[in-house]
Design an enzyme around this catalytic site. Structure first.
Site, PDB file in Angstrom:
ATOM      1  N   ARG A 105       3.257  -0.662  13.929  1.00 23.53           N
ATOM      2  CA  ARG A 105       1.803  -0.519  14.015  1.00 23.53           C
ATOM      3  C   ARG A 105       1.155  -1.848  14.408  1.00 23.53           C
ATOM      4  O   ARG A 105       0.209  -1.883  15.191  1.00 23.53           O
ATOM      5  CB  ARG A 105       1.225   0.005  12.700  1.00 23.53           C
ATOM      6  CG  ARG A 105       1.689   1.422  12.397  1.00 23.53           C
ATOM      7  CD  ARG A 105       1.298   1.861  11.007  1.00 23.53           C
ATOM      8  NE  ARG A 105      -0.051   2.380  10.984  1.00 23.53           N
ATOM      9  CZ  ARG A 105      -0.968   2.091  10.076  1.00 23.53           C
ATOM     10  NH1 ARG A 105      -0.696   1.253   9.110  1.00 23.53           N
ATOM     11  NH2 ARG A 105      -2.149   2.623  10.141  1.00 23.53           N
ATOM     12  N   ARG A 131       1.847   3.832   1.977  1.00 25.95           N
ATOM     13  CA  ARG A 131       1.548   5.199   2.386  1.00 25.95           C
ATOM     14  C   ARG A 131       2.793   5.722   3.064  1.00 25.95           C
ATOM     15  O   ARG A 131       3.707   4.976   3.356  1.00 25.95           O
ATOM     16  CB  ARG A 131       0.391   5.182   3.386  1.00 25.95           C
ATOM     17  CG  ARG A 131      -0.827   5.870   2.900  1.00 25.95           C
ATOM     18  CD  ARG A 131      -2.013   5.627   3.767  1.00 25.95           C
ATOM     19  NE  ARG A 131      -1.688   5.323   5.140  1.00 25.95           N
ATOM     20  CZ  ARG A 131      -2.481   4.600   5.916  1.00 25.95           C
ATOM     21  NH1 ARG A 131      -3.600   4.120   5.445  1.00 25.95           N
ATOM     22  NH2 ARG A 131      -2.153   4.374   7.163  1.00 25.95           N
ATOM     23  N   ARG A 187       0.812  -1.217   0.000  1.00 26.53           N
ATOM     24  CA  ARG A 187       0.000   0.000   0.000  1.00 26.53           C
ATOM     25  C   ARG A 187       0.843   1.263   0.000  1.00 26.53           C
ATOM     26  O   ARG A 187       0.446   2.309  -0.498  1.00 26.53           O
ATOM     27  CB  ARG A 187      -0.904  -0.031   1.235  1.00 26.53           C
ATOM     28  CG  ARG A 187      -2.111   0.826   1.144  1.00 26.53           C
ATOM     29  CD  ARG A 187      -3.113   0.456   2.210  1.00 26.53           C
ATOM     30  NE  ARG A 187      -2.528   0.439   3.546  1.00 26.53           N
ATOM     31  CZ  ARG A 187      -3.247   0.273   4.654  1.00 26.53           C
ATOM     32  NH1 ARG A 187      -4.534   0.101   4.584  1.00 26.53           N
ATOM     33  NH2 ARG A 187      -2.660   0.265   5.835  1.00 26.53           N
TER      34      ARG A 187
HETATM   35  P1  AMP Z   1      -5.404   4.215  10.632  1.00 24.08           P
HETATM   36  O1  AMP Z   1      -5.593   4.794   9.281  1.00 24.08           O
HETATM   37  O2  AMP Z   1      -6.682   3.922  11.341  1.00 24.08           O
HETATM   38  O3  AMP Z   1      -4.493   3.031  10.640  1.00 24.08           O
HETATM   39  O4  AMP Z   1      -4.676   5.337  11.512  1.00 24.08           O
HETATM   40  C1  AMP Z   1      -3.430   5.881  11.139  1.00 24.08           C
HETATM   41  C2  AMP Z   1      -2.712   6.431  12.375  1.00 24.08           C
HETATM   42  O5  AMP Z   1      -3.504   7.444  12.993  1.00 24.08           O
HETATM   43  C3  AMP Z   1      -2.481   5.410  13.475  1.00 24.08           C
HETATM   44  O6  AMP Z   1      -1.305   4.647  13.261  1.00 24.08           O
HETATM   45  C4  AMP Z   1      -2.364   6.310  14.706  1.00 24.08           C
HETATM   46  O7  AMP Z   1      -1.112   6.955  14.755  1.00 24.08           O
HETATM   47  C5  AMP Z   1      -3.410   7.380  14.413  1.00 24.08           C
HETATM   48  N1  AMP Z   1      -4.752   6.992  14.945  1.00 24.08           N
HETATM   49  C6  AMP Z   1      -5.877   6.750  14.229  1.00 24.08           C
HETATM   50  N2  AMP Z   1      -6.904   6.437  15.039  1.00 24.08           N
HETATM   51  C7  AMP Z   1      -6.405   6.461  16.302  1.00 24.08           C
HETATM   52  C8  AMP Z   1      -6.953   6.192  17.579  1.00 24.08           C
HETATM   53  N3  AMP Z   1      -8.238   5.808  17.737  1.00 24.08           N
HETATM   54  N4  AMP Z   1      -6.146   6.317  18.663  1.00 24.08           N
HETATM   55  C9  AMP Z   1      -4.858   6.684  18.526  1.00 24.08           C
HETATM   56  N5  AMP Z   1      -4.274   6.938  17.358  1.00 24.08           N
HETATM   57  C10 AMP Z   1      -5.037   6.825  16.237  1.00 24.08           C
END
Ligand code: AMP
Length: 188
Positions: A145, A134, A132
């Site tokens: 992650r 990004r 992916r």
């Molecule tokens: P995602 O696209 O949901 O994988 O989110 C990308 C990044 O945003 C994550 O790796 C976190 O750094 C941050 N993030 C998104 N949602 C949350 C959450 N509920 N709590 C803490 N960090 C978040």
């Protein structure tokens, strides 16, 4: 016939397809997909104060502070379009966030009615995430992650299972089959 309101969380490791599925389901159920990751990426790209605060944490694969996240989600859930239901993608990610979500929803009189866990084998997750590519998807960040997911987010599986809300769906299938599986799980 009135459809029952869907107030659901999509749970799953990074790369499990939550974002894709949330978008497809939102269209089919006519409710918003609320992706905290998307909201934060938008804030970063727009250079807002929130964006500046979360940029470093996101780039390293860590989790943004629970207090800050509760502000983001509280504001989003109070918008009109979330009244008829919603799909949360990427929130909650910690037990603390799950407690915050409960109290936010309790205030509005609409508790969660399902938590869908998208199950995908670890090797597939790493391959998908690296493909992916990004900005936050370099391989070591992908691994971080995943590590954070296992440590902080996976305890939510048991948490919601105990409450009878958890529905497990095989996420290692064609996109359309996964969507159909989730729709069945939401009805059950
Ligand atoms: P995602 O696209 O949901 O994988 O989110 C990308 C990044 O945003 C994550 O790796 C976190 O750094 C941050 N993030 C998104 N949602 C949350 C959450 N509920 N709590 C803490 N960090 C978040």
């Amino acid at each position: 016939m009135a459809r029952s309101t869907v107030r659901a969380v999509l749970l799953g490791a990074p790369g499990s397809g939550k974002g894709t599925q949330a978008e497809l389901l939102a269209r089919s159920l006519e409710i918003p997909a609320i992706s905290t990751g998307e909201m934060l990426r938008l804030a970063v790209s727009q250079g807002t104060e929130l964006g500046d605060r979360v940029k470093g944490t996101m780039a390293s694969g860590g989790l943004v502070d629970d207090g800050l996240m509760s502000e983001v989600v509280r504001e989003r859930l109070t918008l009109d379009d979330a009244r008829g239901g919603f799909l949360l993608d990427g929130y909650p990610r910690t037990i603390q966030q799950a407690a915050t979500l409960d109290s936010l929803l309790e205030r509005d009189g609409g508790a969660l009615n399902a938590v869908v866990l998208l199950e995908v084998p670890e090797g597939v997750l790493v391959r998908r995430a690296v493909a992916r590519r990004r900005a936050d998807d370099r391989e070591e960040v992908v691994r971080e992650r995943l590590r954070v997911y296992h440590e902080k987010t996976e305890p939510l599986v048991e948490h919601y299972e105990r409450r009878g809300l958890l529905r497990r769906v095989d996420g290692n299938r064609e996109i359309g089959d996964v969507t159909a599986g989730i729709l069945v799980a939401l009805r059950g």
